[in-house]
Design a protein around this motif. Structure first.
Motif, PDB file in Angstrom:
ATOM      1  N   ARG A 109       1.104  -1.181   0.316  1.00  0.00           N
ATOM      2  CA  ARG A 109       0.024   0.119  -0.001  1.00  0.00           C
ATOM      3  C   ARG A 109       0.738   1.396   0.137  1.00  0.00           C
ATOM      4  NH1 ARG A 109      -5.056  -0.441  -0.853  1.00  0.00           N
ATOM      5  NH2 ARG A 109      -5.505   1.558   0.301  1.00  0.00           N
ATOM      6  N   PRO A 110       0.558   2.253   0.022  1.00  0.00           N
ATOM      7  CA  PRO A 110       1.245   3.894  -0.305  1.00  0.00           C
ATOM      8  C   PRO A 110       0.939   4.379   1.727  1.00  0.00           C
ATOM      9  CG  PRO A 110      -1.285   3.965  -0.952  1.00  0.00           C
ATOM     10  CD  PRO A 110      -0.894   3.236  -1.004  1.00  0.00           C
ATOM     11  N   VAL A 111       1.690   4.826   1.422  1.00  0.00           N
ATOM     12  CA  VAL A 111       1.670   5.814   3.425  1.00  0.00           C
ATOM     13  C   VAL A 111       0.736   6.031   3.029  1.00  0.00           C
ATOM     14  CG1 VAL A 111       2.887   7.020   4.604  1.00  0.00           C
ATOM     15  CG2 VAL A 111       4.289   5.956   3.634  1.00  0.00           C
ATOM     16  N   GLU A 112      -0.454   5.975   4.278  1.00  0.00           N
ATOM     17  CA  GLU A 112      -1.561   6.171   4.803  1.00  0.00           C
ATOM     18  C   GLU A 112      -1.851   6.520   5.882  1.00  0.00           C
ATOM     19  OE1 GLU A 112      -4.271   4.220   1.090  1.00  0.00           O
ATOM     20  OE2 GLU A 112      -4.415   3.391   2.839  1.00  0.00           O
ATOM     21  N   ARG A 113      -2.105   8.379   6.212  1.00  0.00           N
ATOM     22  CA  ARG A 113      -1.962   8.233   7.847  1.00  0.00           C
ATOM     23  C   ARG A 113      -3.785   8.464   7.360  1.00  0.00           C
ATOM     24  NH1 ARG A 113       0.384   4.314   7.813  1.00  0.00           N
ATOM     25  NH2 ARG A 113       2.817   4.981   8.623  1.00  0.00           N
ATOM     26  N   GLU A 114      -4.676   8.803   8.834  1.00  0.00           N
ATOM     27  CA  GLU A 114      -5.479   9.775   9.365  1.00  0.00           C
ATOM     28  C   GLU A 114      -5.362   9.774  10.403  1.00  0.00           C
ATOM     29  OE1 GLU A 114     -10.490   8.598   8.925  1.00  0.00           O
ATOM     30  OE2 GLU A 114      -8.806   6.585   8.592  1.00  0.00           O
ATOM     31  N   ILE A 150     -11.366  14.093  25.325  1.00  0.00           N
ATOM     32  CA  ILE A 150     -10.843  14.221  23.892  1.00  0.00           C
ATOM     33  C   ILE A 150      -9.518  13.793  23.229  1.00  0.00           C
ATOM     34  CG2 ILE A 150     -10.841  15.435  21.322  1.00  0.00           C
ATOM     35  CD1 ILE A 150     -13.201  17.168  22.600  1.00  0.00           C
ATOM     36  N   PHE A 151      -9.200  12.499  22.768  1.00  0.00           N
ATOM     37  CA  PHE A 151      -7.838  12.136  22.445  1.00  0.00           C
ATOM     38  C   PHE A 151      -8.124  12.792  21.037  1.00  0.00           C
ATOM     39  CE2 PHE A 151      -9.079   8.822  25.701  1.00  0.00           C
ATOM     40  CZ  PHE A 151      -8.206   9.330  26.911  1.00  0.00           C
ATOM     41  N   GLU A 152      -6.898  12.662  20.522  1.00  0.00           N
ATOM     42  CA  GLU A 152      -6.432  13.363  19.171  1.00  0.00           C
ATOM     43  C   GLU A 152      -5.214  11.678  18.657  1.00  0.00           C
ATOM     44  OE1 GLU A 152      -2.585  15.568  17.330  1.00  0.00           O
ATOM     45  OE2 GLU A 152      -4.612  16.651  17.791  1.00  0.00           O
ATOM     46  N   ILE A 153      -5.752  10.984  17.788  1.00  0.00           N
ATOM     47  CA  ILE A 153      -5.501   9.883  17.309  1.00  0.00           C
ATOM     48  C   ILE A 153      -4.513   9.803  15.580  1.00  0.00           C
ATOM     49  CG2 ILE A 153      -7.033   8.237  16.908  1.00  0.00           C
ATOM     50  CD1 ILE A 153      -4.812   5.917  18.223  1.00  0.00           C
ATOM     51  N   THR A 154      -3.297   9.756  15.522  1.00  0.00           N
ATOM     52  CA  THR A 154      -3.602   9.133  13.934  1.00  0.00           C
ATOM     53  C   THR A 154      -2.781   7.635  13.951  1.00  0.00           C
ATOM     54  OG1 THR A 154      -1.113  10.258  14.787  1.00  0.00           O
ATOM     55  CG2 THR A 154      -2.234  12.355  14.018  1.00  0.00           C
ATOM     56  N   GLY A 155      -2.899   7.618  12.659  1.00  0.00           N
ATOM     57  CA  GLY A 155      -1.956   6.682  12.308  1.00  0.00           C
ATOM     58  C   GLY A 155      -3.329   6.167  10.932  1.00  0.00           C
ATOM     59  N   LYS A 156      -2.879   4.414  10.696  1.00  0.00           N
ATOM     60  CA  LYS A 156      -4.097   3.731   9.726  1.00  0.00           C
ATOM     61  C   LYS A 156      -4.709   4.114  10.201  1.00  0.00           C
ATOM     62  CE  LYS A 156       0.014   1.438   7.898  1.00  0.00           C
ATOM     63  NZ  LYS A 156       0.534   0.190   7.777  1.00  0.00           N
ATOM     64  N   GLY A 157      -5.747   3.719   9.107  1.00  0.00           N
ATOM     65  CA  GLY A 157      -7.542   3.670   9.469  1.00  0.00           C
ATOM     66  C   GLY A 157      -7.693   2.432  10.414  1.00  0.00           C
ATOM     67  N   ALA A 158      -7.288   0.861  10.215  1.00  0.00           N
ATOM     68  CA  ALA A 158      -7.317  -0.037  11.060  1.00  0.00           C
ATOM     69  C   ALA A 158      -6.820   0.440  12.264  1.00  0.00           C
ATOM     70  CB  ALA A 158      -6.358  -0.942  10.753  1.00  0.00           C
ATOM     71  N   LYS A 159      -5.927   0.881  12.878  1.00  0.00           N
ATOM     72  CA  LYS A 159      -5.564   1.736  14.055  1.00  0.00           C
ATOM     73  C   LYS A 159      -7.031   2.087  14.868  1.00  0.00           C
ATOM     74  CE  LYS A 159      -2.518   4.075  16.912  1.00  0.00           C
ATOM     75  NZ  LYS A 159      -0.542   5.236  16.708  1.00  0.00           N
ATOM     76  N   ILE A 160      -6.691   3.437  14.032  1.00  0.00           N
ATOM     77  CA  ILE A 160      -8.075   4.547  14.596  1.00  0.00           C
ATOM     78  C   ILE A 160      -9.375   3.718  14.260  1.00  0.00           C
ATOM     79  CG2 ILE A 160      -9.487   6.259  14.255  1.00  0.00           C
ATOM     80  CD1 ILE A 160      -6.877   7.204  12.931  1.00  0.00           C
ATOM     81  N   ASP A 161     -10.014   2.583  13.731  1.00  0.00           N
ATOM     82  CA  ASP A 161     -11.043   1.626  14.268  1.00  0.00           C
ATOM     83  C   ASP A 161     -10.505   0.617  15.087  1.00  0.00           C
ATOM     84  OD1 ASP A 161     -12.282   2.388  11.307  1.00  0.00           O
ATOM     85  OD2 ASP A 161     -10.985   0.343  10.438  1.00  0.00           O
TER      86      ASP A 161
END
Length: 190
Positions: A109-114, A150-161
């Motif tokens: 995959r490409p590098v993806e972050r959310e 309120i938390f701020e989280i970044t990463g791949k979609g699966a991590k956020i899920d």
């Protein structure tokens, strides 16, 4: 032809059911002018294609260019149709299927972050557990009272899920996600 798909108005019924659907991330470089995003979205809705994630922002201020990142799902034929249709829209400068290019370079995959903001409410032991889990996921507290975080989280979609799923039983109240930002690995630009 699958009658259920035809009745739903989806363009996906046009393909053989033996073809596998894939999720791809497309990057579209466009003029930053009114109406461009509406035209891009209109292309998807007019043909019955779904957008799973959409982000847009001006990326080259001097040239007045914006980058639209779209995550969509379809067969190889549908994804080709989407790419070719996007290329025909006048203010579009370039369309790159980041997923395809990543695979050509030997990457899955490409590098993806959310980014996501996640609000949880709780008391006592639940609050301590929320903080422990946030630390494990490298989520930051960006707002807090005695009743909520309120938390701020970044990463791949699966991590956020996964973080969202873990927070649900602890008092999840609200989630706001940015959508995917993505780039191809390596030294070349779009």
């Amino acid at each position: 032809m699958n009658a259920q798909n035809a009745a739903s108005g989806s363009a996906y019924f046009l393909t053989e059911e033996t073809q596998l659907t894939e999720t791809h991330t497309l990057s579209v470089l466009v003029d930053n002018e009114p109406g461009v995003l509406a035209r891009v979205i209109g292309l998807f809705s007019g043909r019955g294609y779904n957008i799973e994630s959409l982000t847009v922002s001006e990326t080259e201020h001097e040239k007045h260019l914006s980058r639209i990142t779209i995550v969509t799902r379809g067969t190889a034929n549908v994804l080709d149709q989407i790419r070719h249709s996007l290329e025909r829209i006048v203010p579009v400068h370039r369309v790159v299927d980041l997923t395809y290019h990543a695979q050509q370079l030997g990457h899955e995959r490409p590098v993806e972050r959310e980014l996501a903001l996640i609000k949880v409410v709780g008391k006592g032991d639940d609050r301590a557990e929320m903080l422990r889990l946030a630390d494990a996921f490298k989520a930051k507290v960006v707002d807090a009272t005695v009743e909520h975080f309120i938390f701020e989280i970044t990463g791949k979609g699966a991590k956020i899920d996964q973080f969202i799923a873990i927070m649900k039983p602890l008092g999840l109240i609200e989630v706001c996600r940015t959508g995917v930002a993505a780039m191809i690995r390596g030294a070349e630009g779009m």
